[in-house]
Design an enzyme around this catalytic site. Structure first.
Site, PDB file in Angstrom:
ATOM      1  N   GLY A   1       0.829  -1.209   0.000  1.00  0.00           N
ATOM      2  CA  GLY A   1       0.000   0.000   0.000  1.00  0.00           C
ATOM      3  C   GLY A   1       0.860   1.254   0.000  1.00  0.00           C
TER       4      GLY A   1
ATOM      5  N   ARG B   1      -7.747  -2.776  -1.603  1.00  0.00           N
ATOM      6  CA  ARG B   1      -7.567  -1.698  -0.610  1.00  0.00           C
ATOM      7  C   ARG B   1      -7.979  -0.335  -1.182  1.00  0.00           C
ATOM      8  NH1 ARG B   1      -2.038  -2.570   2.495  1.00  0.00           N
ATOM      9  NH2 ARG B   1      -3.018  -1.021   3.847  1.00  0.00           N
TER      10      ARG B   1
ATOM     11  N   ASP C   1       0.072  -0.384  13.334  1.00  0.00           N
ATOM     12  CA  ASP C   1       0.452  -1.714  12.829  1.00  0.00           C
ATOM     13  C   ASP C   1       0.643  -2.732  13.955  1.00  0.00           C
ATOM     14  OD1 ASP C   1       0.391  -0.840  10.204  1.00  0.00           O
ATOM     15  OD2 ASP C   1       2.494  -0.236  10.207  1.00  0.00           O
TER      16      ASP C   1
ATOM     17  N   ARG D   1      -7.998  -6.596   9.943  1.00  0.00           N
ATOM     18  CA  ARG D   1      -7.213  -7.107  11.082  1.00  0.00           C
ATOM     19  C   ARG D   1      -8.039  -7.246  12.349  1.00  0.00           C
ATOM     20  NH1 ARG D   1      -1.358  -4.205   9.888  1.00  0.00           N
ATOM     21  NH2 ARG D   1      -0.641  -5.843   8.469  1.00  0.00           N
TER      22      ARG D   1
ATOM     23  N   ARG E   1       1.697  -9.472   9.559  1.00  0.00           N
ATOM     24  CA  ARG E   1       1.644  -9.144  10.982  1.00  0.00           C
ATOM     25  C   ARG E   1       0.730 -10.106  11.747  1.00  0.00           C
ATOM     26  NH1 ARG E   1       4.912  -4.698  10.767  1.00  0.00           N
ATOM     27  NH2 ARG E   1       4.428  -3.198   9.136  1.00  0.00           N
TER      28      ARG E   1
HETATM   29  C1  S3P Z   1       2.744   3.535   6.559  1.00  0.00           C
HETATM   30  C2  S3P Z   1       1.672   4.129   7.151  1.00  0.00           C
HETATM   31  C3  S3P Z   1       0.611   3.373   7.839  1.00  0.00           C
HETATM   32  C4  S3P Z   1       1.052   1.960   8.187  1.00  0.00           C
HETATM   33  C5  S3P Z   1       1.758   1.284   7.054  1.00  0.00           C
HETATM   34  C6  S3P Z   1       2.978   2.075   6.605  1.00  0.00           C
HETATM   35  C7  S3P Z   1       3.737   4.392   5.860  1.00  0.00           C
HETATM   36  O1  S3P Z   1      -0.526   3.321   6.994  1.00  0.00           O
HETATM   37  O2  S3P Z   1      -0.066   1.194   8.573  1.00  0.00           O
HETATM   38  O3  S3P Z   1       2.190  -0.018   7.445  1.00  0.00           O
HETATM   39  O4  S3P Z   1       4.842   3.922   5.577  1.00  0.00           O
HETATM   40  O5  S3P Z   1       3.394   5.550   5.589  1.00  0.00           O
HETATM   41  P1  S3P Z   1      -1.588   4.551   6.922  1.00  0.00           P
HETATM   42  O6  S3P Z   1      -0.807   5.769   6.817  1.00  0.00           O
HETATM   43  O7  S3P Z   1      -2.419   4.288   5.712  1.00  0.00           O
HETATM   44  O8  S3P Z   1      -2.370   4.445   8.185  1.00  0.00           O
END
Ligand code: S3P
Length: 439
Positions: free
Chosen positions: A94, A122, A323, A354, A396
């Site tokens: 993501g 997503r 996380d 989750r 995770r």
């Molecule tokens: C991340 C931000 C978080 C986190 C992801 C990594 C990042 O997501 O859950 O594992 O590297 O910016 P969100 O910003 O969508 O909450």
């Protein structure tokens, strides 16, 4: 598909290092690529999420050489990315997809971002909508990838983010570098600030006032390493450290030290919450030179087996440990009293839902846990029992369940743990080194 067999373990001990921070690793190459000159990065996480970013950048014309100890990134400057020959595959990451959507919106060529089935599920509207307000030309499949981008000049905007997301914020900051005016982002609460720290180190102007961030357009970024020839050292990932850390808290007689852990305050919610629950955790600050060189605080974390009590978790701390909820749920099964988590609805749109997944799997082990719309509630302590559980294709989840297996009455099998490599290559052997009975 690999299954992990876990037997009750007695006393985890030793000193370990966890792999490099995932969020910082992504940014080190993605933002390093925009610098004028060579950036050298040590401790880059070779997990599949970060390797997806690396491969996308290579397709965008960035030369990245992997030597034994470092990555050498030949920065192409802010305007040097090239139109890719084919669509860019973000695999399951993501962060790769959302940050690249922001960056590519401002490059004057066309590109397409795609990914695995899990990533296609997503939500992407959270980035494409505000980028659209900046003038970006983006087409999605009803708010999901594949994402088609026609790069175009962008405008600065003032935007109030409806959800606290560092990925969304970072996408807007990267786009904001190229806009015709400053961009101001209001967050509902603080989110991880690695992008701001890195951009400022490289000469951009990003101002933070509480939860409001303002970025000014920028013509040129310097390389990531602060001095000529110096190396940017990615600290160990606190989100990975969380698994051996909670394992040591729960397994009788344990005491472990995790060296070189990034303790950026936007990431340390789990340490605060566990300490409040009674965990014996101590931090020893490390080499200030490294911290100041990378603009991120780093520490050594020591933790020992502790008696825990349940607490309520809600508000700003939730984002600071977003996380860590699968492993927090495991800790809560052994805490005396009630642990209740609110304001964590974001967990429903991570690699998997989750909340639903951890509740379902911990129940199989005998935990007294129920889902809430925005979190979960756990009554403890509960002795956990032998069972077969599933990772839901989520790194995770797999690691959290593998920690629960250390304190059960008999063997636990976690199905389908291959995904651990998304964020923590070497996890199983590292835990074995501490004394975990994993086969
Ligand atoms: C991340 C931000 C978080 C986190 C992801 C990594 C990042 O997501 O859950 O594992 O590297 O910016 P969100 O910003 O969508 O909450």
């Amino acid at each position: 598909m690999i299954d992990l067999h876990i037997n009750p373990s007695f006393s985890l001990n030793g000193n370990i290092q966890v792999p490099g921070d995932k969020s910082i690793s992504h940014r080190s190459i993605l933002i390093g690529a925009l610098g004028d000159g060579i950036s050298m990065v040590a401790g880059f996480l070779p997990g599949s999420d970060c390797l997806a970013t690396l491969s996308c950048l290579r397709s965008l014309g960035v030369e990245i050489v992997e030597s034994e100890e470092n990555l050498i990134i030949r920065g192409v400057g802010m305007y040097g990315l090239k139109r890719p020959n084919s669509s860019l595959n973000c695999v399951r990451s993501g962060t790769t997809m959302r940050l690249l959507t922001g960056l590519l919106s401002a490059q004057l060529f066309e590109s397409t971002l795609e990914g695995d089935e899990q990533l296609l599920r997503r939500p992407m509207r959270r980035v494409t909508e505000p980028l659209g307000l900046m003038g970006a030309l983006i087409h999605t499949n009803d708010g999901h990838a594949p994402i088609d981008i026609i790069g175009t000049p962008l405008h600065g905007i003032e935007y109030a983010m409806p959800i606290a997301s560092a990925q969304v914020k970072s996408a807007l900051l990267l786009a904001g570098l190229y806009a015709d005016d400053s961009t101001t982002i209001h967050q509902p609460g603080p989110t991880r600030d690695h992008t701001e720290r890195m951009l400022n180190m490289m000469g951009a102007s990003v101002l933070t006032d509480g939860s409001t961030i303002q970025i000014y357009p920028c013509e040129k970024l310097s390389p990531l390493s602060s001095d000529e020839g110096s190396i940017y050292r990615v600290p160990g990932d606190i989100s990975s450290a969380a698994f051996p850390l909670v394992a040591a808290l729960l397994v009788t007689g344990s005491r472990i030290t995790i060296e070189n852990v990034g303790i950026n305050p936007t990431r340390t919610g789990l340490l605060d919450v566990l300490t409040q629950m009674g965990a014996k955790i101590s931090l020893t600050s490390l080499n200030d030179d490294i911290s100041s060189q990378i603009g991120e605080p780093v520490s050594m974390v020591t933790v020992e087996n502790s008696e825990l009590k349940g607490i309520e978790i809600k508000g700003d701390v939730v984002v600071r440990m977003i996380d860590e909820f699968p492993i927090l749920a495991v800790a809560a099964t052994q805490a005396h009293g009630t642990t209740i988590v609110h304001d964590a609805e974001e967990l429903r749109v991570k690699e998997t839902d989750r909340i639903a997944a951890i509740v379902l799997e911990l129940k199989k082990l005998g935990a007294n846990i129920e889902a809430l719309p925005d979190g979960f509630i756990v009554e403890g302590p509960t002795p956990l029992r032998s069972s077969v559980v599933d990772s839901h294709n989520d790194h995770r989840l797999a690691m959290a369940l593998s920690v629960a297996g250390l304190i059960t009455s008999g063997e636990v099998i976690v199905n389908n743990v291959d995904w651990i490599g998304d964020s923590f290559p070497g996890y199983i052997s590292l835990m074995q080194k501490l004394g975990a009975q994993y086969t």
